[in-house]
Design a protein around this motif. Structure first.
Motif, PDB file in Angstrom:
ATOM      1  N   THR A   1       0.789  -1.224   0.000  1.00 36.57           N
ATOM      2  CA  THR A   1       0.000   0.000   0.000  1.00 36.57           C
ATOM      3  C   THR A   1       0.828   1.284   0.000  1.00 36.57           C
ATOM      4  N   PHE A   2       1.870   1.378   0.837  1.00 34.76           N
ATOM      5  CA  PHE A   2       2.573   2.650   0.994  1.00 34.76           C
ATOM      6  C   PHE A   2       3.988   2.644   0.440  1.00 34.76           C
ATOM      7  N   THR A   3       4.762   1.700   0.882  1.00 35.19           N
ATOM      8  CA  THR A   3       6.188   1.699   0.545  1.00 35.19           C
ATOM      9  C   THR A   3       6.580   0.343  -0.011  1.00 35.19           C
ATOM     10  N   HIS A   4       7.721   0.283  -0.607  1.00 29.48           N
ATOM     11  CA  HIS A   4       8.196  -0.995  -1.146  1.00 29.48           C
ATOM     12  C   HIS A   4       9.578  -1.313  -0.596  1.00 29.48           C
ATOM     13  N   THR A   5       9.783  -0.986   0.664  1.00 24.94           N
ATOM     14  CA  THR A   5      11.111  -1.142   1.252  1.00 24.94           C
ATOM     15  C   THR A   5      11.151  -2.083   2.440  1.00 24.94           C
ATOM     16  N   MET A   6      10.014  -2.608   2.856  1.00 23.38           N
ATOM     17  CA  MET A   6       9.999  -3.393   4.092  1.00 23.38           C
ATOM     18  C   MET A   6      10.414  -4.842   3.887  1.00 23.38           C
ATOM     19  N   GLN A   7      10.075  -5.411   2.774  1.00 21.37           N
ATOM     20  CA  GLN A   7      10.392  -6.819   2.513  1.00 21.37           C
ATOM     21  C   GLN A   7      11.229  -6.937   1.246  1.00 21.37           C
ATOM     22  N   ARG A   8      12.378  -6.378   1.288  1.00 18.68           N
ATOM     23  CA  ARG A   8      13.236  -6.385   0.095  1.00 18.68           C
ATOM     24  C   ARG A   8      13.620  -7.792  -0.332  1.00 18.68           C
ATOM     25  N   GLY A   9      13.650  -8.710   0.594  1.00 20.03           N
ATOM     26  CA  GLY A   9      14.050 -10.071   0.262  1.00 20.03           C
ATOM     27  C   GLY A   9      12.888 -10.989  -0.056  1.00 20.03           C
ATOM     28  N   GLY A  10      11.674 -10.474  -0.086  1.00 23.61           N
ATOM     29  CA  GLY A  10      10.504 -11.282  -0.426  1.00 23.61           C
ATOM     30  C   GLY A  10      10.244 -12.384   0.583  1.00 23.61           C
TER      31      GLY A  10
ATOM     32  N   THR B   1      11.992 -15.022   1.263  1.00 21.14           N
ATOM     33  CA  THR B   1      13.180 -15.391   2.043  1.00 21.14           C
ATOM     34  C   THR B   1      13.307 -14.481   3.262  1.00 21.14           C
ATOM     35  N   ASP B   2      13.117 -13.181   3.060  1.00 19.06           N
ATOM     36  CA  ASP B   2      13.171 -12.231   4.175  1.00 19.06           C
ATOM     37  C   ASP B   2      12.090 -12.548   5.207  1.00 19.06           C
ATOM     38  N   THR B   3      10.886 -12.826   4.733  1.00 17.91           N
ATOM     39  CA  THR B   3       9.771 -13.124   5.641  1.00 17.91           C
ATOM     40  C   THR B   3      10.069 -14.350   6.484  1.00 17.91           C
ATOM     41  N   MET B   4      10.512 -15.424   5.841  1.00 13.45           N
ATOM     42  CA  MET B   4      10.785 -16.656   6.582  1.00 13.45           C
ATOM     43  C   MET B   4      11.950 -16.485   7.557  1.00 13.45           C
TER      44      MET B   4
END
Length: 191
Positions: free
Chosen positions: A153-162, A164-167
């Motif tokens: 919704t706002f930014t595209h910088t929180m999960q740069r690793g998709g 893999t980053d989430t897990m």
């Protein structure tokens, strides 16, 4: 102790609200939409503990209150505004471990607050272990949902690793919660 906690909450809230307000204005004028949004969120989360002042008995001890502000500072200011997340690869995982530990300590406090003492004394150590760990894992999952929704919704910088980053973030939050869950398990007397 009640007045000391109240003073600490007021002092830290005011300091953080002023810091985040100044950053909000600075980055709004500068046109840095990512950072002014983080600063605006910082104003809101800095003021949340002020609600504890209106409770007759604040269940949280000073280390938990101070830990909250340390996490805000490390996450919002250092992590997002000062770009530690971008410059130091270890920063994100460290913060997720600390968040997992912090939420687990809050879980111990909530367990003591909401479970009557006679029931707590008769409860198995495994119940406390599972409760604290589950709360920590839930908080990690909710944080990752927040990051996903924020990126959509706002930014595209929180999960740069998709994914893999989430897990990796979920595993770090789990690890932090697991450490404190073991601590709670060991500290609670056997039934």
């Amino acid at each position: 102790m009640k007045y000391l906690k109240r003073k600490v909450i007021i002092l830290l809230s005011v300091v953080f609200i002023l810091l985040m307000s100044a950053l909000f204005v600075y980055y709004l004028i500068k046109g840095d939409s990512s950072r002014w949004q983080v600063a605006l969120g910082g104003i809101l989360v800095s003021g949340l503990p002020l609600l504890l002042i209106f409770k007759k008995k604040n269940p949280f001890n000073l280390p938990i209150i101070i830990g909250y502000y340390m996490l805000i500072f490390c996450t919002l200011f250092l992590g997002s505004i000062a770009s530690f997340y971008l410059h130091y690869k270890w920063w994100d995982s460290t913060i997720h471990i600390l968040k997992g530990m912090y939420v687990a300590f809050v879980g111990i406090t909530l367990f003591k607050l909401f479970i009557p003492k006679d029931v707590r004394n008769d409860a198995s150590r495994w119940i406390l272990f599972l409760f604290v760990l589950s709360l920590s894992v839930l908080a990690s999952a909710l944080w990752e949902i927040y990051e996903f929704v924020g990126d959509q919704t706002f930014t595209h910088t929180m999960q740069r690793g998709g994914n893999t980053d989430t897990m990796y973030d979920l595993l770090c939050g789990f690890a932090g919660g697991l450490l404190v869950s073991f601590y709670a398990f060991v500290r609670k007397p056997k039934v």
